[in-house]
Design a protein around this motif. Structure first.
Motif, PDB file in Angstrom:
ATOM      1  N   TYR A  73      62.232 -16.012  83.696  1.00  0.00           N
ATOM      2  CA  TYR A  73      63.193 -16.987  82.271  1.00  0.00           C
ATOM      3  C   TYR A  73      64.381 -18.389  83.309  1.00  0.00           C
ATOM      4  CZ  TYR A  73      61.696 -13.402  80.467  1.00  0.00           C
ATOM      5  OH  TYR A  73      61.100 -12.219  79.741  1.00  0.00           O
ATOM      6  N   LEU A  74      62.925 -18.615  84.348  1.00  0.00           N
ATOM      7  CA  LEU A  74      64.165 -19.788  85.297  1.00  0.00           C
ATOM      8  C   LEU A  74      65.144 -20.799  84.385  1.00  0.00           C
ATOM      9  CD1 LEU A  74      65.599 -20.416  87.774  1.00  0.00           C
ATOM     10  CD2 LEU A  74      63.116 -21.764  88.349  1.00  0.00           C
ATOM     11  N   LEU A  75      64.241 -20.871  83.391  1.00  0.00           N
ATOM     12  CA  LEU A  75      64.450 -22.576  82.584  1.00  0.00           C
ATOM     13  C   LEU A  75      65.497 -22.052  81.711  1.00  0.00           C
ATOM     14  CD1 LEU A  75      63.636 -25.411  82.350  1.00  0.00           C
ATOM     15  CD2 LEU A  75      62.337 -24.431  80.090  1.00  0.00           C
ATOM     16  N   PRO A  76      65.731 -20.957  80.967  1.00  0.00           N
ATOM     17  CA  PRO A  76      66.935 -20.636  80.416  1.00  0.00           C
ATOM     18  C   PRO A  76      67.517 -20.621  80.684  1.00  0.00           C
ATOM     19  CG  PRO A  76      64.391 -19.108  79.373  1.00  0.00           C
ATOM     20  CD  PRO A  76      64.712 -20.235  80.430  1.00  0.00           C
ATOM     21  N   PHE A  77      67.787 -19.831  82.230  1.00  0.00           N
ATOM     22  CA  PHE A  77      68.775 -19.880  83.251  1.00  0.00           C
ATOM     23  C   PHE A  77      69.553 -20.499  83.749  1.00  0.00           C
ATOM     24  CE2 PHE A  77      70.085 -18.779  87.527  1.00  0.00           C
ATOM     25  CZ  PHE A  77      71.427 -17.521  87.056  1.00  0.00           C
ATOM     26  N   GLU A  78      69.053 -21.538  84.038  1.00  0.00           N
ATOM     27  CA  GLU A  78      69.402 -23.363  84.516  1.00  0.00           C
ATOM     28  C   GLU A  78      69.959 -23.950  82.544  1.00  0.00           C
ATOM     29  OE1 GLU A  78      69.953 -23.972  87.366  1.00  0.00           O
ATOM     30  OE2 GLU A  78      68.991 -23.090  88.065  1.00  0.00           O
TER      31      GLU A  78
ATOM     32  N   ARG B 118      67.963  -5.399  90.483  1.00  0.00           N
ATOM     33  CA  ARG B 118      66.986  -6.457  91.367  1.00  0.00           C
ATOM     34  C   ARG B 118      65.838  -6.731  90.123  1.00  0.00           C
ATOM     35  NH1 ARG B 118      65.644  -6.059  96.637  1.00  0.00           N
ATOM     36  NH2 ARG B 118      66.695  -4.242  96.988  1.00  0.00           N
ATOM     37  N   THR B 119      65.472  -5.682  89.707  1.00  0.00           N
ATOM     38  CA  THR B 119      64.676  -6.342  88.187  1.00  0.00           C
ATOM     39  C   THR B 119      65.113  -8.187  87.470  1.00  0.00           C
ATOM     40  OG1 THR B 119      64.006  -4.187  88.221  1.00  0.00           O
ATOM     41  CG2 THR B 119      62.020  -5.873  86.484  1.00  0.00           C
ATOM     42  N   ILE B 120      66.368  -7.690  87.555  1.00  0.00           N
ATOM     43  CA  ILE B 120      67.042  -9.046  86.552  1.00  0.00           C
ATOM     44  C   ILE B 120      67.228  -9.885  86.851  1.00  0.00           C
ATOM     45  CG2 ILE B 120      68.984  -9.716  85.515  1.00  0.00           C
ATOM     46  CD1 ILE B 120      69.699  -6.736  84.801  1.00  0.00           C
ATOM     47  N   GLY B 121      67.357 -10.007  88.601  1.00  0.00           N
ATOM     48  CA  GLY B 121      67.761 -10.894  89.441  1.00  0.00           C
ATOM     49  C   GLY B 121      66.025 -11.252  89.546  1.00  0.00           C
TER      50      GLY B 121
ATOM     51  N   MET C   6      65.124 -15.396  88.247  1.00  0.00           N
ATOM     52  CA  MET C   6      64.555 -16.540  88.817  1.00  0.00           C
ATOM     53  C   MET C   6      62.791 -16.956  88.766  1.00  0.00           C
ATOM     54  SD  MET C   6      66.483 -18.047  91.579  1.00  0.00           S
ATOM     55  CE  MET C   6      68.139 -17.742  90.148  1.00  0.00           C
ATOM     56  N   THR C   7      62.117 -16.232  87.929  1.00  0.00           N
ATOM     57  CA  THR C   7      61.438 -16.625  87.896  1.00  0.00           C
ATOM     58  C   THR C   7      60.607 -16.827  86.344  1.00  0.00           C
ATOM     59  OG1 THR C   7      59.972 -14.171  88.334  1.00  0.00           O
ATOM     60  CG2 THR C   7      59.581 -15.391  90.024  1.00  0.00           C
TER      61      THR C   7
END
Lengths: 162, 357
Positions: free
Chosen positions: A136-141, A126-129, A133-134
């Protein structure tokens, strides 16, 4: 309890990593790599990173190792030919590795380690998720775009030319 | 009953040994042996069931134990025992040009892959060996173990049929993992947890709280998962890796006796695992269909196992009624049908949760 298991896992990792490097045949190296990757996944578990351990097994064993084994088998004549894995420049390599080992040991000996017993986290996934989504959203995308590019590239490379 | 709980119990029961390493080994060994028994009994029962189900599908009677001489018991109940005895007493043949080490190792790798997946299956509220935070993800991850074993078995036999079989099955399992994983994501979206027990707790409250009935999308997800699960266990109509008419026996062509039976054990253990995941994710796990009734520990085992057996029966039903697919059809189904449907489902469940959740 966990100390005993830790040494088992660590031994598995180190011994199989040795086999990866020193085995004469490429296919045995690949099989030994299976146990190395599994051992590393085990070490993640000891760091309370259970999700990372799952990802390690799924990506490295289920994906990359399968690809490696596939590659070895497809480039391999079924009978006779042995793809041997040789270590050239043993002396220089051994010297460099030994020097690095000495540096590491001296660094580990002299460093003042910060020791702390961390409690088991209640929720890791849950923490990773939430972080993905908050914060580290830019690196994730960006990573997802990169993967999409790789996917399209692979499809381009493997399609028939006509 | 987790390993930790067992370790504490052993420490209290044998105080003169407390803290000793032997107890750790015992705490790991006891559930492992119990699981091995479960897998072995599972194979015994399912082999018999497969013989009987296939016989009834084809209007035969199957093993009946008639006639003089060796007798397989009433209704052929001892047939699998006879099978097992035959396999144990068979000569163990290793081809001269096979890669001996890998040939011996491959069945164990496959078996370990099936075995370590079973430890995350919940048979009841407290009857689970390891209730991990990442339970369902763990099962998906370790199922990739079997793929390596299949390729090794196919390659090390030094036989072209085996190699083809190994390649085909690896390609098939890797492809079908994707729709299976994507349809399980719809479950995770609803339950917001990866833990097997958490997923089951979400579905408490009887038949209509089960995820399979909670929305039309999750019903489709269940169907997609089940098709992908049949393919992942390499069973007909997806059994091109061992297609007898083309590849003799596929990756296990050169195996015989006990080594071959390990493939068999792991195939049935894999059926147990994929059906266990389907039951956990979609059919309420060990929960009783009637809320408030039949929900003691004994009943939970009964529900879990009978739901699994029902799905296994459907798998056998499918096996004996559909013809085998060609390789290209197999890949078409996976990439052109199941995958888009599974992706659409994720979207659909998201919208559904947004509106009704």
């Amino acid at each position: 309890m966990s100390e005993f298991a830790f040494w088992m896992v660590a031994a598995l990792t180190i011994i199989s990593a040795g086999l990866v490097v020193f085995s004469g045949q490429l296919i045995y190296s690949a099989v030994a790599l299976l146990f190395t990757l599994l051992g590393v996944a085990g070490l993640y578990v000891f760091l309370w990173a259970d999700f990372m351990a799952g990802v390690q097994v799924m990506v490295y064993i289920g994906g990359i190792l399968v690809l490696i084994v596939f590659g070895i088998m497809l480039t391999h004549k079924i009978v006779s030919v042995k793809i041997s894995q040789t270590n050239v420049q043993r002396r220089i390599g051994g010297f460099a590795a030994g020097l690095f080992l000495v540096i590491l040991i001296s660094a580990m000996g002299s460093a003042s380690w910060f020791m702390e017993v961390t409690p088991e986290p209640v929720e890791t996934v849950r923490t990773i998720g939430i972080l993905l989504m908050t914060k580290y959203l830019l690196p994730f995308e960006a990573a997802s775009l990169l993967l999409l590019g790789a996917l399209i590239g692979a499809a381009m490379l493997s399609r028939k030319e006509n | 009953m987790t390993v930790d709980a067992l370790y504490h119990w052993l420490n209290e029961t044998f105080p003169f040994l407390s803290g000793n390493e032997i107890l750790i080994v015992l705490a790991i060994l006891i559930p492992s042996v119990a699981l091995f028994m479960v897998i072995a009994v599972n194979a015994l029962v399912l082999v018999y069931a497969e013989r009987k189900v296939s016989a009834f599908m084809q209007d035969r009677v199957g093993p009946m134990g008639q006639g003089v001489g060796l007798h397989a018991g009433k209704w052929g109940l001892l047939q699998t025992v006879a099978d097992a005895l035959k396999l144990i007493s068979k000569e163990d043949i290793i081809p001269r040009l096979a890669d001996r080490k890998l040939f011996i190792m491959a069945p164990f790798v496959i078996f370990v892959g099936a075995f370590i997946a079973v430890i995350a299956l919940p048979f009841g509220e407290t009857i689970i060996i390891a209730d991990m935070n990442i339970g369902i993800f763990y099962i998906l991850a370790v199922s990739s173990f079997g793929v390596i074993g299949l390729i090794l078995a196919g390659w090390s036999s030094n036989n072209k049929w085996s190699l083809y079989g190994g390649m085909r099955s690896a390609a098939q399992i890797i492809s079908y993992e994707i729709p299976a994983g994507l349809s399980l994501i719809t479950v995770i979206m609803l339950t917001e947890t990866l833990s097997m027990q958490g997923i089951i707790q979400y579905q408490s409250g009887g038949l209509f709280s089960w995820i399979v009935f909670s929305s039309p999308f999750s019903f489709i997800a269940f169907i997609v998962y089940f098709i992908a699960a049949i393919a992942e266990t390499n069973r007909t109509p997806f059994d091109i890796p061992e297609a007898e008419s083309e590849l003799v026996g596929g990756f296990h062509t050169e195996y015989s006796g006990m080594r071959w039976s390990f493939f068999f054990l792991s195939e049935y253990a894999n059926m147990l695992v994929v059906c266990g995941v389907a039951v956990t994710g979609f059919l309420g796990g060990w929960q009783s269909p009637i809320p408030g009734y039949f929900n003691t520990a004994g009943w939970s085992i009964f529900w879990f196992i009978s739901k699994i057996l029902f799905l296994v029966f459907v798998m056998m039903w499918v096996r004996w009624t559909f013809p085998r697919l060609r390789v290209d059809q197999l890949m078409d189904i996976c990439w052109k049908y199941l995958l888009p449907i599974a992706l659409f489902n994720i979207f659909g469940v998201g919208i559904w949760t947004l509106i009704f959740g």
